[in-house]
Design a protein around this motif. Structure first.
Motif, short mmCIF file in Angstrom:
data_model
loop_
_atom_site.label_atom_id
_atom_site.label_comp_id
_atom_site.label_asym_id
_atom_site.label_seq_id
_atom_site.Cartn_x
_atom_site.Cartn_y
_atom_site.Cartn_z
N CYS A 3 0.95 -1.15 -0.10
CA CYS A 3 -0.24 -0.07 0.43
C CYS A 3 1.02 1.27 0.03
O CYS A 3 0.49 2.60 -0.79
N GLY A 4 2.19 0.95 0.89
CA GLY A 4 2.79 2.32 0.48
C GLY A 4 3.92 2.60 -0.23
O GLY A 4 3.60 3.54 -1.12
N HIS A 5 3.91 1.48 -1.41
CA HIS A 5 3.88 1.69 -2.58
C HIS A 5 3.58 1.64 -3.40
O HIS A 5 4.02 2.64 -4.48
N ARG A 6 2.36 1.53 -3.89
CA ARG A 6 1.63 1.76 -4.85
C ARG A 6 0.42 2.87 -4.97
O ARG A 6 0.58 4.44 -5.16
N TRP A 7 0.40 3.17 -3.48
CA TRP A 7 0.06 5.35 -2.98
C TRP A 7 0.87 6.17 -2.03
O TRP A 7 0.10 6.72 -1.63
N ALA A 64 -5.85 4.30 3.60
CA ALA A 64 -7.61 3.31 3.92
C ALA A 64 -7.00 1.94 3.49
O ALA A 64 -7.69 0.86 3.81
N TRP A 65 -6.35 1.66 1.93
CA TRP A 65 -6.39 0.31 1.67
C TRP A 65 -5.14 -0.40 2.55
O TRP A 65 -6.17 -2.22 2.99
N ALA A 66 -4.84 -0.06 4.01
CA ALA A 66 -3.74 -0.75 4.66
C ALA A 66 -4.60 -0.89 5.44
O ALA A 66 -4.39 -2.24 5.86
N GLY A 67 -5.41 -0.36 6.17
CA GLY A 67 -6.59 -0.88 7.18
C GLY A 67 -7.72 -2.13 6.25
O GLY A 67 -7.94 -2.95 7.39
N PHE A 68 -8.36 -1.70 5.10
CA PHE A 68 -8.83 -3.10 4.16
C PHE A 68 -7.67 -4.16 4.82
O PHE A 68 -8.72 -5.48 5.18
N CYS A 69 -6.83 -4.00 4.14
CA CYS A 69 -6.00 -5.79 4.10
C CYS A 69 -5.17 -6.31 5.93
O CYS A 69 -6.55 -7.26 5.22
N ILE A 91 -7.32 -9.95 6.17
CA ILE A 91 -6.28 -10.80 6.99
C ILE A 91 -6.70 -11.30 8.02
O ILE A 91 -7.13 -12.39 8.53
N ALA A 92 -6.90 -10.74 9.43
CA ALA A 92 -8.09 -11.02 10.73
C ALA A 92 -9.35 -11.89 10.18
O ALA A 92 -9.53 -12.84 10.74
#
Length: 293
Positions: free
Chosen positions: A123-127, A135-140, A144-145
């Motif tokens: 997510c850091g690389h892309r956004w 937002a996408w990191a939170g989604f991931c 995963i959980a």
């Protein structure tokens, strides 16, 4: 500069390792919290119906939530200190064993941390360090959980799937993610109804439930985040994943009793795959396989 290129993925990746450590707590404790709540509610309901139940012990039940008590070894009760709780590194230093009794610590704990760290780094690389990346990191993290909880317990908690669904629609409405609001809402609707209708048809034909309601809500949440055009790729990828892993488990006699295998982990895995590969790319692959141009 190279430093600029790697700074944001590295920073988010390190944050992901820490989040992954917390996810291990969520994966274990949330189902236990839910089961205790169901037990309390069931006892209260039966008493309201006038049923005489054996007296429940009046001893004070220790607090148990996502923060309290401190993590402990399930074998000897050794409290995990902060220095023993450094993601991945502590596992390597301790050689995968409890410091108190030497009981082996499952590989899944560092693996969850590593996978979460890699997802955050992506997510850091892309956004970059942006609202979109966060937002996408939170989604991931939530996916995963959910994957791990469903694999362990065959449960997909509403406390996670429903907030994930509404967060996706909200993120689309605010323009945080690159999914139009209409596609997000339609994705949630189509995601839910597609599995619900298949399950309903299966029950009418066989008289049995084909899957749990949590799967409908998870696919609805994935549709809210990834859009309606991602539903078909997610279903196809998850079906292939489920078939391959199911066959592998059957051949190695590792299927759980009754041969049941939860579908949520494959839906979640497919959602992450579609996020990283892209709906358009998967559709091009499908067109190639079908001989279409």
């Amino acid at each position: 500069m190279v430093i600029d290129t790697w700074f944001e993925p590295t920073l988010l990746g390190l944050l992901g390792l820490l989040v992954g450590s917390f996810l291990n707590v969520v994966i274990y404790r949330l189902p236990v919290i839910m089961q205790r709540a169901w037990k309390r509610d069931s006892i209260a309901f039966l008493r309201e119906q006038g049923l005489q139940l054996e007296e429940v012990s009046q001893e004070e039940v220790p607090r148990f939530n996502l923060m309290v008590p401190r993590s402990r070894c399930r074998q000897c009760g050794h409290a995990i200190s902060a220095i023993e709780n450094i993601p991945v590194l502590s596992y390597l230093v301790l050689r995968g064993k409890c410091r108190g009794c030497g009981t082996p610590i499952g590989m899944r704990y560092p693996l969850v941390e590593i996978v979460t760290g890699l997802a955050f780094a992506y997510c850091g690389h892309r956004w970059g360090l942006s609202y979109t990346g966060a937002a996408w990191a939170g989604f991931c993290a939530v996916i995963i959980a959910l994957v791990m909880i469903d694999w362990d317990t065959t449960l997909l908690p509403d406390d996670m799937t429903l907030p994930l669904l509404w967060a996706g629609i909200l993120a689309a409405w605010l323009g945080v993610i690159n999914v139009p609001l209409a596609q997000s809402v339609l994705g949630a609707i189509v995601g839910y109804l597609s599995l619900w209708s298949v399950c309903l048809l299966f029950k009418l034909v066989t008289g049995k439930d084909g899957m749990g309601n949590g799967d409908f809500k998870l696919l609805a949440a994935l549709g809210a985040w990834l859009g309606v055009w991602a539903i078909l790729p997610i279903v196809l990828v998850s079906s292939v994943l489920g078939a391959v892993i199911g066959i592998a488990l059957k051949l190695t006699n590792r299927l759980r009793e009754g041969g049941y295998m939860p579908f949520g982990p494959f839906l979640g895995g497919a959602g992450l795959f579609v996020l990283m590969v892209g709906t358009d790319t998967i559709n091009r692959w499908l067109n190639t396989l079908l001989g279409m141009h």
